[in-house]
Design an enzyme around this catalytic site. Structure first.
Site, PDB file in Angstrom:
ATOM      1  CB  CYS A 137      77.429  50.752  11.077  1.00 18.72           C
ATOM      2  SG  CYS A 137      78.382  50.978  11.775  1.00 18.72           S
ATOM      3  CB  CYS A 140      79.154  54.031  11.032  1.00 15.55           C
ATOM      4  SG  CYS A 140      79.622  52.372  10.953  1.00 15.55           S
ATOM      5  CG  ASP A 141      75.686  56.164   9.522  1.00 10.99           C
ATOM      6  OD1 ASP A 141      77.169  56.609   9.733  1.00 10.99           O
ATOM      7  OD2 ASP A 141      76.308  55.646   8.884  1.00 10.99           O
TER       8      ASP A 141
END
Ligand code: NDP
Length: 320
Positions: A137, A140-141
């Protein structure tokens, strides 16, 4: 002994399919219940800009779109509970749903909208380095890789979208694809070609990801050219796997028919599964389109079909 609680209709999953089913079922006065699992809102909560959902001419952020859907479902009396389903028994009436908390619910009609989860390459390094440079992801990261070089694996819309998103932070993105042609939409390909931070690595498969969790995590990705067998280590600190998704069907065991790829099988032009009263909507039954809008569409279909099914059940009960 946990007590069973009964609902007319239960929807498992809180993505676009689940929420749309709830909006329609709620408006039909069925007082639906949604059981949302570990990722309420589904895959759109880990995406950024959604530009292709009609009604938002300037686009909308994925999490915001899902929040709007949740509020709309709640406006029509949808009860939403957060728990994980551990088992669903469909060989009895009413259907029985067991939850991680120990609670048990029963229902007359069931809509499955459990979506799909990121697929992994299956090499040991993925697990070992998960959270230490390996992720599925970018949204997300990606922020953690500011000014660094990273790799994205895959050649579909997800891979290209993730690569483009990462260019907001990183210095360079290697897009590693096993063929020399992308599966991604033409417009996405064009955006990628115009972006100087993205370097495609064609005809290459991932052999290994190098690094150790306690020692700075990922430091390179090892790729092999599928034509000449040449192995190259590309120095990167992050690896994002974006090779598609698997439908989330484990909790249903073998009770429901599936297609060759494991997606739930539904009747033509319908969301009906092989068990009367059980309907499937969204990515869990759609191997072809997998769009938020098509998930919402099948969520609507599932609610309308469930309503019809419940009416027939009630009709039959009053006739006998
Ligand atoms: P796709 O199935 O479309 O693409 C998966 C990619 O990963 C393919 O390029 C495939 O290669 C590659 N791949 C699969 N398995 C492996 C493996 N074991 N090793 C190496 N490479 C592998 O999945 P996506 O998640 O990209 O997209 C899913 C759906 O969601 C699509 O319909 C897409 O259009 C849609 N989507 C739309 C977006 C948007 O409109 N903004 C954004 C994201 C997704 P190969 O091509 O060789 O098969």
């Amino acid at each position: 002994m946990p007590q069973e609680k009964h609902r007319k209709i239960i929807i498992i999953g809180a993505g676009p399919a689940g929420y749309t089913a709830a909006i329609y079922a709620g408006r039909a006065n069925l007082k639906p219940m949604i059981i949302q699992g570990m990722q309420p809102g589904g895959q759109l909560t880990i995406t950024t800009e959604v530009d292709n959902f009609p009604g938002f001419e300037h686009g909308i952020q994925g999490p915001e779109l899902m929040e709007k859907m949740r509020m709309q479902a709640e406006r029509f009396d949808t009860e939403i509970i957060s728990d994980s389903v551990t088992e669903v028994i469909m060989q009895q009436r009413p259907f029985q749903i067991k939850l991680d908390s120990g609670d048990i619910y029963t229902c007359d009609a069931l809509i499955i909208a459990t979506g799909a989860s990121a697929r992994w390459l299956g090499i040991p390094a993925e697990k070992r380095l998960s959270g230490y440079g390996v992720s599925a992801c970018a949204t997300c990261d990606g922020f953690f890789y500011k000014g660094q070089d990273v790799a994205v694996v895959g050649g579909g819309d997800t891979a290209v979208e993730e690569a483009l998103f990462l260019t907001n932070f990183v210095s360079k993105v290697y897009l590693i694809h096993r063929r020399d042609a992308l599966r991604a939409e033409r417009v996405m390909q064009q955006k990628m070609e115009e972006n100087k931070k993205i370097t495609p690595v064609w005809n290459s498969v991932v052999e290994d990801i190098l690094g150790e969790p306690g020692k700075g995590g990922v430091h390179a990705i090892r790729v092999k050219n599928v034509h000449n067998g040449a192995v190259t280590d590309i120095p990167v600190t992050g690896v994002f796997i974006a090779i598609g998704h698997n439908p989330n069907t484990a909790i249903f065991g073998n009770q429901l028919d599936k297609d060759d790829s494991g997606y739930l099988a539904t009747k033509p032009d319908s969301t009906a599964t092989n068990i009367p009263g059980v309907f499937a909507a969204g990515d869990v039954q759609d191997r072809h389109f997998r769009q938020a809008i098509t998930a919402a569409g099948t969520g609507c279909m599932a609610a309308l079909e469930a309503e019809r099914y419940l009416n027939e059940l009630e009709g039959a009960a009053t006739r006998f």
